[in-house]
Design a protein around this motif. Sequence first.
Motif, PDB file in Angstrom:
ATOM      1  N   TYR A 130      16.964  46.688  27.393  1.00 33.33           N
ATOM      2  CA  TYR A 130      16.625  48.065  27.435  1.00 33.33           C
ATOM      3  C   TYR A 130      16.850  48.807  26.116  1.00 33.33           C
ATOM      4  O   TYR A 130      17.775  48.818  25.601  1.00 33.33           O
ATOM      5  CB  TYR A 130      17.501  48.683  28.611  1.00 33.33           C
ATOM      6  CG  TYR A 130      17.503  50.309  28.785  1.00 33.33           C
ATOM      7  CD1 TYR A 130      15.954  50.693  29.006  1.00 33.33           C
ATOM      8  CD2 TYR A 130      18.361  51.206  29.186  1.00 33.33           C
ATOM      9  CE1 TYR A 130      15.800  52.201  29.338  1.00 33.33           C
ATOM     10  CE2 TYR A 130      18.118  52.566  29.159  1.00 33.33           C
ATOM     11  CZ  TYR A 130      17.032  53.046  29.393  1.00 33.33           C
ATOM     12  OH  TYR A 130      16.939  54.316  29.576  1.00 33.33           O
ATOM     13  N   PRO A 131      15.726  49.185  25.570  1.00 33.57           N
ATOM     14  CA  PRO A 131      15.792  49.699  24.034  1.00 33.57           C
ATOM     15  C   PRO A 131      16.975  50.769  23.779  1.00 33.57           C
ATOM     16  O   PRO A 131      17.548  50.640  22.797  1.00 33.57           O
ATOM     17  CB  PRO A 131      14.719  50.177  23.633  1.00 33.57           C
ATOM     18  CG  PRO A 131      13.620  49.477  24.753  1.00 33.57           C
ATOM     19  CD  PRO A 131      14.395  49.305  25.932  1.00 33.57           C
ATOM     20  N   VAL A 132      17.246  51.426  24.748  1.00 35.47           N
ATOM     21  CA  VAL A 132      17.994  52.420  24.467  1.00 35.47           C
ATOM     22  C   VAL A 132      19.712  52.068  24.221  1.00 35.47           C
ATOM     23  O   VAL A 132      20.360  52.811  23.179  1.00 35.47           O
ATOM     24  CB  VAL A 132      18.390  53.368  25.883  1.00 35.47           C
ATOM     25  CG1 VAL A 132      19.524  54.319  26.010  1.00 35.47           C
ATOM     26  CG2 VAL A 132      17.077  54.455  26.116  1.00 35.47           C
ATOM     27  N   TYR A 133      20.076  51.149  24.498  1.00 40.03           N
ATOM     28  CA  TYR A 133      21.440  50.402  24.277  1.00 40.03           C
ATOM     29  C   TYR A 133      21.406  49.999  22.739  1.00 40.03           C
ATOM     30  O   TYR A 133      22.382  50.212  22.315  1.00 40.03           O
ATOM     31  CB  TYR A 133      21.673  49.031  24.919  1.00 40.03           C
ATOM     32  CG  TYR A 133      21.588  49.070  26.504  1.00 40.03           C
ATOM     33  CD1 TYR A 133      21.914  50.199  27.163  1.00 40.03           C
ATOM     34  CD2 TYR A 133      21.647  47.858  27.091  1.00 40.03           C
ATOM     35  CE1 TYR A 133      21.750  50.082  28.528  1.00 40.03           C
ATOM     36  CE2 TYR A 133      21.607  47.768  28.300  1.00 40.03           C
ATOM     37  CZ  TYR A 133      21.487  49.018  29.135  1.00 40.03           C
ATOM     38  OH  TYR A 133      21.617  48.832  30.540  1.00 40.03           O
ATOM     39  N   VAL A 134      20.244  49.621  22.227  1.00 41.20           N
ATOM     40  CA  VAL A 134      20.245  49.422  20.921  1.00 41.20           C
ATOM     41  C   VAL A 134      20.236  50.479  19.900  1.00 41.20           C
ATOM     42  O   VAL A 134      21.007  50.812  18.932  1.00 41.20           O
ATOM     43  CB  VAL A 134      19.080  48.218  20.503  1.00 41.20           C
ATOM     44  CG1 VAL A 134      19.079  48.016  18.887  1.00 41.20           C
ATOM     45  CG2 VAL A 134      19.313  46.983  21.403  1.00 41.20           C
ATOM     46  N   GLY A 353       7.069  41.764  26.943  1.00 42.69           N
ATOM     47  CA  GLY A 353       8.324  41.449  26.986  1.00 42.69           C
ATOM     48  C   GLY A 353       8.973  41.700  25.294  1.00 42.69           C
ATOM     49  O   GLY A 353      10.208  42.054  25.039  1.00 42.69           O
ATOM     50  N   ALA A 354       7.902  41.473  24.184  1.00 36.82           N
ATOM     51  CA  ALA A 354       8.504  41.835  23.010  1.00 36.82           C
ATOM     52  C   ALA A 354       9.042  43.073  22.664  1.00 36.82           C
ATOM     53  O   ALA A 354       9.868  42.811  21.771  1.00 36.82           O
ATOM     54  CB  ALA A 354       7.285  41.301  22.042  1.00 36.82           C
ATOM     55  N   GLY A 355       8.681  43.930  23.461  1.00 37.76           N
ATOM     56  CA  GLY A 355       9.211  45.259  23.130  1.00 37.76           C
ATOM     57  C   GLY A 355      10.748  45.453  23.591  1.00 37.76           C
ATOM     58  O   GLY A 355      11.357  46.451  23.333  1.00 37.76           O
TER      59      GLY A 355
END
Lengths: 386, 386
Positions: A130-134, A353-355
């Motif tokens: 989930y991009p938010v963690y990064v 998925g790449a996102g």
Amino acid sequence: MRLNKNFDLLKDNYLFAEVENRVAAYKAAHPEKDIIKLGIGDVTLPLCSVVVDAGMRAAHEMGEKETFHGYGPYRGYTFLTQAIVAYYVERGIKIKESEVFVSDGAKSDIGNFLDLFDEDCVVSVPDPVYPVYVDTNLMQGRKIVYANATRENDFLPLPDESVKADLIYICSPNNPTGAVYDRERLKKWVDYARACDAVILFDAAYEYFVSDPELPRSIYEIPGADRCAVEFCSLSKTAGFTGTRCGYCIVPHKLGKLNGLWLRRQSTKFNGVSYIVQRMAEAVFSPEGRAQIAGNVAVYKKNAALISDTLKEMGVYHTGGVNSPYIWLHCGTDSWAFFDRLLADANVVGTPGAGFGKNGEGFFRLTAFNDYEHTQEAMRRLKKIL
Amino acid sequence: MRLNKNFDLLKDNYLFAEVENRVAAYKAAHPEKDIIKLGIGDVTLPLCSVVVDAGMRAAHEMGEKETFHGYGPYRGYTFLTQAIVAYYVERGIKIKESEVFVSDGAKSDIGNFLDLFDEDCVVSVPDPVYPVYVDTNLMQGRKIVYANATRENDFLPLPDESVKADLIYICSPNNPTGAVYDRERLKKWVDYARACDAVILFDAAYEYFVSDPELPRSIYEIPGADRCAVEFCSLSKTAGFTGTRCGYCIVPHKLGKLNGLWLRRQSTKFNGVSYIVQRMAEAVFSPEGRAQIAGNVAVYKKNAALISDTLKEMGVYHTGGVNSPYIWLHCGTDSWAFFDRLLADANVVGTPGAGFGKNGEGFFRLTAFNDYEHTQEAMRRLKKIL
């Protein structure tokens, strides 16, 4: 102007914004097409009647001098924190009311909780993620190490003993893969965290979708987790609160200073959740509320099962779809290209998925958050083009 | 566990928590006493009927599939951002809708906005000061320089040209002093900020209490401010939203990257304000809403005038009370001792000036947020003991 240079490390576009942009462009070029969205994880069913009634009642209370509410308690109203404690107790987990913090959602909490940690912390996040963690860690300049989630480990990575992490993100049931940790594997993370003196940030936003009693819905089902883990939860998917906004986190006293630090952070940079929304959240935990939300989640679970069964029938490898609203399928190609193809040829929107990270390449996420008819139609179209 | 060591720099007790603790201890020892609270700045009048109706309507909408709302736009719903733009336009200030960001309150915004800046920024805050400005910066390790607000400068400090600040906090009408900048003095800050390439964080939470047309209600009334200032506003005091939670900030595009960075921050660490609450906020800006909130604020202004007039009659030096809900009075002694004396001898709760900074020593804050009868009674008691 002296800006935070860490923002330069962020990619330009937030994943879902890019998905929206491509869908908007396609729609503009093909206004006649009937697009089915199985992309962003937003719910589609309305709020349950018991929740709506509680909201209307609370709004009315706010208009009467005797029942008006100004600033609320920093941790949340007792009527709600008690209901949350009871929700844990019935699953055999003892938490104290002062370990519960009500918020406007898990996304806010997960980002804001980082305020409590040193910027030199080493952060373990799964890939895909989930991009938010990064992004929230990059904004504060932290170093990220990735735990590779792959087909080989069922998209459930285990700790790498050669790395010393300070912060560990685990999301189970996972977004985006739908994979769910069993107790044995989750215990490996708890043991590792305790050995490293690390803190696990456990994202339980999808716990309500777990029906298999063999799978944990809270990290506190694992012995020792109350000494190393903070748990974030949300009513967004459980009760359709994506637009109503209420979540909570559990910060055990056994974690030492963290509970006090979080109270200090929240009382300084936050002023609590609307009284009206807290009353609506309370209604979710009432017996009638439980019965009603179970009905809604059953609809999403039926969709998830339909997607999973269709993929099985077609022999497409995937995770999730059983104890999760997400289905993570092998699309065998460039996942943004698959996104474009699915949008153009089937008018179905998913998420590439790449996102979600390098291990997401070749995979694709579908969600169960639509109605059954649209999900059926989407599956018919999927079969046709694959 | 690698914690953010900057939290060690914070004082143990948040000012209002300490006030509450002392009041609770007094109450426990003297349960029969009738205590009048003119302490924390919380409103006492209920929400206006037009706002309540909007909330009930929106809650009802959330229960119907056709009118249900999931995740909302990151900047806030158009119906609300447009209403906010119109609110500025009618005061002669042109802002764009994409410069408006809706949030759960000014306190959250003011704290979270710091995410956008380098940690080595030099921060100018007035002393006395709303503690949140200081604590949120200390949490991120920033260096603070104080602009001394004293009786000599009417509690309206001007920039110190020998200091190069990167971030400048201005709150006008001021909390805690109630002092309001005129255009000429505010322009000095704007000119200074532009000369330093600094950003002004202008807290306009109390703008609605300004009735003197000679005094600015927005920093954008000052030419050039749209190149150096972000404005934070709140419905807490304007419309009694302390427990309903809605605010907004204006980030002009002319400020360069800040608008985009804030959008990135908010879309990563926040998921917007409840649809129901945004509909309630929209109602505040409707013609009926305006008429109703004006009625409520008139009550508070009458209280403020009564307190100010009483102090004048007694010859007590004070600021505020005219275009502000706060009254800042010279108490001529240790301000915590005055707090204890007022609590014990008059059963009136205020806030000790020392809690707001070193220049607050010897001063004391009273607020207008009570009903007229209680404010009258508090003034009678004040006269008796002073």
